[in-house]
Design a protein around this motif. Structure first.
Motif, PDB file in Angstrom:
ATOM      1  N   UNK A 118       0.837  -1.206   0.000  1.00 41.99           N
ATOM      2  CA  UNK A 118       0.000   0.000   0.000  1.00 41.99           C
ATOM      3  C   UNK A 118       0.870   1.255   0.000  1.00 41.99           C
ATOM      4  N   UNK A 119       1.954   1.227   0.781  1.00 41.39           N
ATOM      5  CA  UNK A 119       2.864   2.371   0.820  1.00 41.39           C
ATOM      6  C   UNK A 119       3.543   2.564  -0.528  1.00 41.39           C
ATOM      7  N   UNK A 120       3.984   1.463  -1.151  1.00 41.19           N
ATOM      8  CA  UNK A 120       4.603   1.546  -2.476  1.00 41.19           C
ATOM      9  C   UNK A 120       3.629   2.129  -3.488  1.00 41.19           C
ATOM     10  N   UNK A 121       2.375   1.689  -3.421  1.00 35.40           N
ATOM     11  CA  UNK A 121       1.358   2.198  -4.353  1.00 35.40           C
ATOM     12  C   UNK A 121       1.172   3.703  -4.182  1.00 35.40           C
ATOM     13  N   UNK A 122       1.053   4.150  -2.940  1.00 35.78           N
ATOM     14  CA  UNK A 122       0.819   5.579  -2.691  1.00 35.78           C
ATOM     15  C   UNK A 122       2.022   6.422  -3.102  1.00 35.78           C
ATOM     16  N   UNK A 123       3.228   5.970  -2.762  1.00 34.43           N
ATOM     17  CA  UNK A 123       4.425   6.781  -3.010  1.00 34.43           C
ATOM     18  C   UNK A 123       4.855   6.763  -4.471  1.00 34.43           C
ATOM     19  N   UNK A 125       3.061   5.130  -7.304  1.00 35.22           N
ATOM     20  CA  UNK A 125       2.045   5.122  -8.354  1.00 35.22           C
ATOM     21  C   UNK A 125       1.007   6.233  -8.183  1.00 35.22           C
ATOM     22  N   UNK A 126       0.446   6.361  -6.994  1.00 35.15           N
ATOM     23  CA  UNK A 126      -0.598   7.361  -6.783  1.00 35.15           C
ATOM     24  C   UNK A 126      -0.075   8.769  -7.007  1.00 35.15           C
ATOM     25  N   UNK A 127       1.172   9.000  -6.690  1.00 32.86           N
ATOM     26  CA  UNK A 127       1.766  10.323  -6.894  1.00 32.86           C
ATOM     27  C   UNK A 127       1.754  10.702  -8.373  1.00 32.86           C
ATOM     28  N   UNK A 128       2.020   9.741  -9.228  1.00 34.79           N
ATOM     29  CA  UNK A 128       2.003  10.002 -10.666  1.00 34.79           C
ATOM     30  C   UNK A 128       0.569  10.210 -11.146  1.00 34.79           C
TER      31      UNK A 128
END
Length: 235
Positions: A118-123, A125-128
């Motif tokens: 979840x942290x990897x996704x937010x940092x 992917x979600x940032x992009x």
């Protein structure tokens, strides 16, 4: 069962020298042939590509796919094939938000949802995603614009190239952003100015709650992120 029917369909297409074959991928049917480069592609010569039909992988869809294969084969033979109708139907009918939701669902199908993922996704992917216009059609140019809006030779640029490349592949867009990646390296980052062990230990003793002291010590010793402390079995 459908695999056998696809094989028979391709046999008929080969016998007729159509030059196009039918493939199944993800419960959908595709055509494979030597197509000219897609709009926005950096390639200049025809090469082997898939064309998404949008047909379900079932007997009815297979009949439609064979008809479409023969039509496209004729267009390729006389040099009149155009990507526009197929690109519009497959890509432009889906917005950035549509593709992103599909991408996220696929991402967590292949990875278990954990605090780390979840942290990897937010940092990463979600940032992009937050930098992309959600209601616009997903195109190579849109992704290119998002990448070039970041500062060259930075971790942010590297992240945008990685995520936009993954999203383009997922949407089957012909894109190559490697040349925009730059020369960023973690070695180029200035070293952190960390306090000495004695200072870290002194601050630990100033924490009145023993449980928070233990959490502080684990983070300092093992380099844990704050949220990771709450998912340890040892606590």
């Amino acid at each position: 069962m459908l695999e056998g029917r696809i094989s028979q369909t391709n046999g008929r297409l080969r016998a007729a020298r159509v030059g196009v074959t039918v493939e199944e991928k993800g419960n959908r049917l595709y055509l494979r042939a030597t197509f000219p480069p897609r709009p926005g592609s950096e390639k200049t010569e025809p090469y082997q590509q898939r064309l998404a039909l949008g047909f379900h992988a079932n007997p009815s869809g297979l009949k439609l796919a064979e008809t479409e294969a023969r039509k496209i084969g004729a267009l390729l033979d006389c040099g009149e094939f155009k990507w526009d109708p197929y690109v519009k139907n497959h890509v432009q009918a889906n917005t950035v938000a549509d593709w992103w939701n599909k991408f996220e669902a696929d991402y967590f199908t292949r990875r278990q949802r954990t605090p780390k993922s979840e942290t990897t996704w937010r940092k990463d992917y979600q940032q992009v995603f937050s930098a992309l216009p959600p209601d616009e059609p997903l195109t190579v140019q849109l992704l290119m614009t998002a990448i070039t809006a970041t500062k060259p030779d930075t971790k942010t640029r590297q992240r945008f190239v990685m995520v936009c490349s993954s999203l383009a592949r997922f949407a089957e867009l012909e894109a190559n952003f490697k040349g925009l990646r730059g020369n960023y390296s973690s070695k180029s980052v200035s070293p952190r100015d960390l306090p000495e062990d004695r200072v870290i230990a002194d601050w630990r003793e100033k924490i009145p709650n023993p449980l928070w002291q233990r959490a502080y010590g684990l983070m300092a010793t093992y380099g844990l992120r704050p949220h990771e402390v709450f998912h340890l079995d040892v606590l």
